[in-house]
Design a protein around this motif. Structure first.
Motif, short mmCIF file in Angstrom:
data_model
loop_
_atom_site.label_atom_id
_atom_site.label_comp_id
_atom_site.label_asym_id
_atom_site.label_seq_id
_atom_site.Cartn_x
_atom_site.Cartn_y
_atom_site.Cartn_z
N LYS A 1 0.84 -1.20 0.00
CA LYS A 1 0.00 0.00 0.00
C LYS A 1 0.88 1.25 0.00
O LYS A 1 0.81 2.09 0.90
N VAL A 2 1.69 1.38 -1.03
CA VAL A 2 2.57 2.53 -1.17
C VAL A 2 2.04 3.42 -2.29
O VAL A 2 1.69 2.92 -3.37
N PHE A 3 1.96 4.72 -2.03
CA PHE A 3 1.45 5.67 -3.01
C PHE A 3 2.51 6.73 -3.28
O PHE A 3 3.37 6.99 -2.43
N PHE B 1 3.52 -0.01 -6.60
CA PHE B 1 2.70 1.08 -6.06
C PHE B 1 1.22 0.76 -6.16
O PHE B 1 0.76 0.16 -7.12
N ARG B 2 0.48 1.22 -5.15
CA ARG B 2 -0.97 1.06 -5.16
C ARG B 2 -1.63 2.23 -5.89
O ARG B 2 -2.71 2.08 -6.46
N GLY B 3 -0.99 3.40 -5.85
CA GLY B 3 -1.55 4.56 -6.52
C GLY B 3 -0.49 5.58 -6.85
O GLY B 3 0.50 5.73 -6.13
N LEU B 4 -0.69 6.32 -7.96
CA LEU B 4 0.27 7.32 -8.43
C LEU B 4 -0.49 8.58 -8.84
O LEU B 4 -1.58 8.50 -9.41
N PHE C 1 -5.64 12.27 -1.82
CA PHE C 1 -5.68 11.43 -0.62
C PHE C 1 -7.07 10.82 -0.42
O PHE C 1 -7.19 9.68 0.04
N GLU C 2 -8.12 11.56 -0.75
CA GLU C 2 -9.46 11.00 -0.65
C GLU C 2 -9.63 9.82 -1.60
O GLU C 2 -10.20 8.78 -1.24
N LYS C 3 -9.12 9.96 -2.81
CA LYS C 3 -9.21 8.87 -3.79
C LYS C 3 -8.34 7.69 -3.39
O LYS C 3 -8.74 6.52 -3.50
N PHE C 4 -7.14 7.98 -2.91
CA PHE C 4 -6.25 6.90 -2.48
C PHE C 4 -6.84 6.12 -1.31
O PHE C 4 -6.58 4.93 -1.16
N SER C 5 -7.63 6.79 -0.47
CA SER C 5 -8.21 6.10 0.69
C SER C 5 -9.12 4.96 0.27
O SER C 5 -9.35 4.02 1.04
N LEU C 6 -9.64 5.01 -0.96
CA LEU C 6 -10.51 3.95 -1.46
C LEU C 6 -9.73 2.69 -1.79
O LEU C 6 -10.32 1.64 -2.04
N GLN C 7 -8.40 2.79 -1.79
CA GLN C 7 -7.56 1.65 -2.13
C GLN C 7 -7.03 0.90 -0.90
O GLN C 7 -6.20 0.01 -1.02
N VAL C 8 -7.51 1.28 0.29
CA VAL C 8 -7.12 0.58 1.51
C VAL C 8 -8.38 0.23 2.28
O VAL C 8 -9.45 0.80 2.05
N ALA C 9 -8.27 -0.72 3.20
CA ALA C 9 -9.41 -1.08 4.03
C ALA C 9 -9.76 0.09 4.95
O ALA C 9 -8.88 0.76 5.49
N SER C 10 -11.05 0.34 5.13
CA SER C 10 -11.49 1.49 5.91
C SER C 10 -10.91 1.49 7.32
O SER C 10 -10.53 2.53 7.86
N ASP C 11 -10.84 0.30 7.93
CA ASP C 11 -10.37 0.25 9.32
C ASP C 11 -8.87 0.50 9.44
O ASP C 11 -8.33 0.52 10.55
N PHE D 1 -8.28 7.04 12.97
CA PHE D 1 -9.50 7.60 13.55
C PHE D 1 -10.78 7.08 12.89
O PHE D 1 -11.86 7.61 13.12
N TYR D 2 -10.67 6.04 12.06
CA TYR D 2 -11.87 5.49 11.43
C TYR D 2 -12.80 4.93 12.52
O TYR D 2 -12.36 4.23 13.43
N GLY D 3 -14.10 5.22 12.42
CA GLY D 3 -15.06 4.73 13.40
C GLY D 3 -15.23 5.61 14.62
O GLY D 3 -16.02 5.31 15.51
N HIS D 4 -14.49 6.72 14.65
CA HIS D 4 -14.61 7.65 15.77
C HIS D 4 -15.40 8.88 15.33
O HIS D 4 -15.34 9.28 14.17
#
Length: 235
Positions: free
Chosen positions: A20-22, A44-47, A167-177, A181-184
């Motif tokens: 998970k390297v961007f 790379f996971r995202g560029l 960063f918002e788009k890259f966040s879709l490439q990893v598990a939410s948890d 601070f996910y879930g807070h």
């Protein structure tokens, strides 16, 4: 060799999930990131290249179309229609090269704001994202930002913020948890906040909490920081 050295340096610092390297890059840094999509996509996971020069045909590999061993990868590029390095000459074409290696099915032009249009590919392999965004009249800049040397013209607030958007788009490439601070806040945290009035105060950064505590602020057992204000007045 440079990329291998960077990976070696990163992994020497601690526990790094190398799956998970961007990477992002500006100007010639953007050209390097474009080339990574061609020759090192498997690392790379995202560029996300920004205003990678488009008028230097002897630089960069993607425009050659020689990416036969490239693998699917998330790719988000930005360019300005007023860019002095002419990134607009081949920004979309380079993204299309990545879309092909990522097995995307089709593309469409989407208006993201009054000043930003993005060519977005859909049906990409394993949920990857491929987009090429064009910012109206932007020069050799980072969208949504101004240069620290004071050379930037002011732009409309409708320009997408490169850092935030990527960063918002890259966040879709990893598990939410896996997001910090996910879930807070949890229900217990909400109850704690509202148990007194004015509500308890807290700070999401543990470093900030520690710094506040060293300044004499009260740290609760659960590491939240409670701030007590003192009002002084003359009678």
């Amino acid at each position: 060799e440079m990329i291998d050295a960077i990976f070696q340096w990163m992994t020497s610092l601690g526990c790094i999930d190398t799956s998970k390297v961007f990477a992002g890059g500006f100007s010639y840094g953007g050209t390097i990131v474009q080339d990574l999509a061609c020759v090192r996509s498997w690392q790379f996971r995202g560029l996300a290249p920004d205003v990678a020069p488009g008028d230097y045909t002897d630089r960069g590999l993607l425009h050659l179309g020689d990416c036969k061993n490239a693998t699917p990868v998330t790719y988000i590029s930005f360019c300005g229609t007023g860019d002095i390095s002419h990134c607009y000459l081949n920004s979309i074409a380079k993204a299309e090269t990545v879309a092909k290696q990522t097995h995307c099915s089709r593309s469409e032009l989407r208006r993201k704001s009054a000043t930003v249009n993005c060519t977005v590919w859909s049906g990409c392999h394993a949920g990857h994202i491929v987009e090429s965004c064009m910012v109206y009249r932007m020069d050799h800049e980072i969208p949504g930002r101004v240069a620290p040397d004071g050379t930037s013209f002011l732009h409309p607030g409708s320009d997408l913020d490169y850092t935030k958007y990527v960063f918002e788009k890259f966040s879709l490439q990893v598990a939410s948890d896996q997001l910090r601070f996910y879930g807070h806040p949890t229900r217990a945290e909400e109850d704690w906040k509202q148990e007194v009035w004015p509500p308890n105060k807290m700070y999401d950064s543990m470093y900030l909490r520690t710094a506040l505590a060293t300044q004499g602020l009260q740290t609760l057992p659960n590491q939240r920081v409670s701030i007590t204000s003192t009002i002084e007045y003359e009678g």
